[in-house]
Design a protein around this motif. Structure first.
Motif, PDB file in Angstrom:
ATOM      1  N   GLN A  21       0.917  -1.209   0.147  1.00  0.00           N
ATOM      2  CA  GLN A  21       0.009   0.025  -0.049  1.00  0.00           C
ATOM      3  C   GLN A  21       0.734   1.176  -0.036  1.00  0.00           C
ATOM      4  N   ASP A  22       1.968   1.390   0.769  1.00  0.00           N
ATOM      5  CA  ASP A  22       2.869   2.656   1.017  1.00  0.00           C
ATOM      6  C   ASP A  22       3.566   2.749  -0.713  1.00  0.00           C
ATOM      7  N   ARG A  23       3.976   1.675  -1.066  1.00  0.00           N
ATOM      8  CA  ARG A  23       4.595   1.802  -2.566  1.00  0.00           C
ATOM      9  C   ARG A  23       3.537   2.122  -3.579  1.00  0.00           C
ATOM     10  N   LEU A  24       2.342   1.700  -3.484  1.00  0.00           N
ATOM     11  CA  LEU A  24       1.324   2.191  -4.587  1.00  0.00           C
ATOM     12  C   LEU A  24       1.028   3.645  -4.071  1.00  0.00           C
ATOM     13  N   VAL A  27       3.770   5.247  -5.869  1.00  0.00           N
ATOM     14  CA  VAL A  27       3.545   5.350  -7.279  1.00  0.00           C
ATOM     15  C   VAL A  27       2.553   6.296  -7.787  1.00  0.00           C
ATOM     16  N   THR A  28       1.435   6.493  -7.025  1.00  0.00           N
ATOM     17  CA  THR A  28       0.342   7.210  -7.477  1.00  0.00           C
ATOM     18  C   THR A  28       0.739   8.676  -7.260  1.00  0.00           C
ATOM     19  N   LYS A  29       1.451   9.292  -6.437  1.00  0.00           N
ATOM     20  CA  LYS A  29       2.032  10.505  -6.468  1.00  0.00           C
ATOM     21  C   LYS A  29       2.941  10.766  -7.554  1.00  0.00           C
ATOM     22  N   MET A  30       3.799   9.875  -7.949  1.00  0.00           N
ATOM     23  CA  MET A  30       4.626   9.991  -8.903  1.00  0.00           C
ATOM     24  C   MET A  30       3.786  10.201 -10.347  1.00  0.00           C
ATOM     25  N   ILE A  31       2.867   9.310 -10.602  1.00  0.00           N
ATOM     26  CA  ILE A  31       2.142   9.618 -11.849  1.00  0.00           C
ATOM     27  C   ILE A  31       1.244  10.819 -11.734  1.00  0.00           C
ATOM     28  N   SER A  32       0.801  11.127 -10.387  1.00  0.00           N
ATOM     29  CA  SER A  32      -0.069  12.323 -10.740  1.00  0.00           C
ATOM     30  C   SER A  32       0.803  13.762 -10.972  1.00  0.00           C
ATOM     31  N   ILE A  37      11.014  11.419  -9.504  1.00  0.00           N
ATOM     32  CA  ILE A  37      11.883  11.523  -8.099  1.00  0.00           C
ATOM     33  C   ILE A  37      10.997  12.554  -7.436  1.00  0.00           C
ATOM     34  N   LEU A  38      10.566  12.118  -6.226  1.00  0.00           N
ATOM     35  CA  LEU A  38       9.703  13.072  -5.339  1.00  0.00           C
ATOM     36  C   LEU A  38      10.308  13.471  -4.072  1.00  0.00           C
ATOM     37  N   SER A  39      11.080  12.496  -3.538  1.00  0.00           N
ATOM     38  CA  SER A  39      12.166  12.946  -2.553  1.00  0.00           C
ATOM     39  C   SER A  39      13.333  11.955  -2.689  1.00  0.00           C
TER      40      SER A  39
END
Length: 130
Positions: A21-24, A27-32, A37-39
């Protein structure tokens, strides 16, 4: 004596579910966001490269602004020099006219007044370059 029974399989499954769930979520944050690279935890080396590239981009933007300022200054200078050249050409014509023996005293005074006015304009344009 007490015995504690645990359901190891259930705990293992719950832990895996949380990690998934954390990985999902990541990935959702990256896609949106459209960013890979977000952090720093996503790619430590990549975040350093991105930081360097952002700094370079800011430098390039400043260089571009400086170049635009320089071009504007060159345009102003070019326009001023063209005006000075035009005035000098007109002064030359007035000098040739003033050298003529055909002018009366009043005409020669009028040419001299116009010459003085053009000289003043030339002096004003010269101040632009300083």
């Amino acid at each position: 004596m007490f015995t504690i029974n645990t359901n190891s399989a259930s705990l293992f499954g719950a832990n895996n579910y949380k990690q998934t769930q954390d990985r999902l979520d990541d990935v959702t944050k990256m896609i949106s966001s459209g960013k890979r690279i977000l952090s720093a935890k996503d790619d430590p080396a990549g975040i350093g490269i991105v930081s360097t590239m952002k700094t370079q981009q800011m430098s390039y933007d400043m260089v571009s602004k400086n170049i635009d300022g320089g071009l504007s200054l060159l345009n102003v200078t070019s326009t001023s020099l063209e005006a000075q050249q035009s005035i000098l050409t007109e002064l030359k014509g007035l000098a040739v006219t003033a050298a003529s023996d055909l002018l009366t005293g009043d005409q020669r005074s009028a040419v001299q007044a116009q010459f003085a006015e053009l000289q003043a304009q030339l002096d004003n344009l010269s101040l632009i370059h300083i």
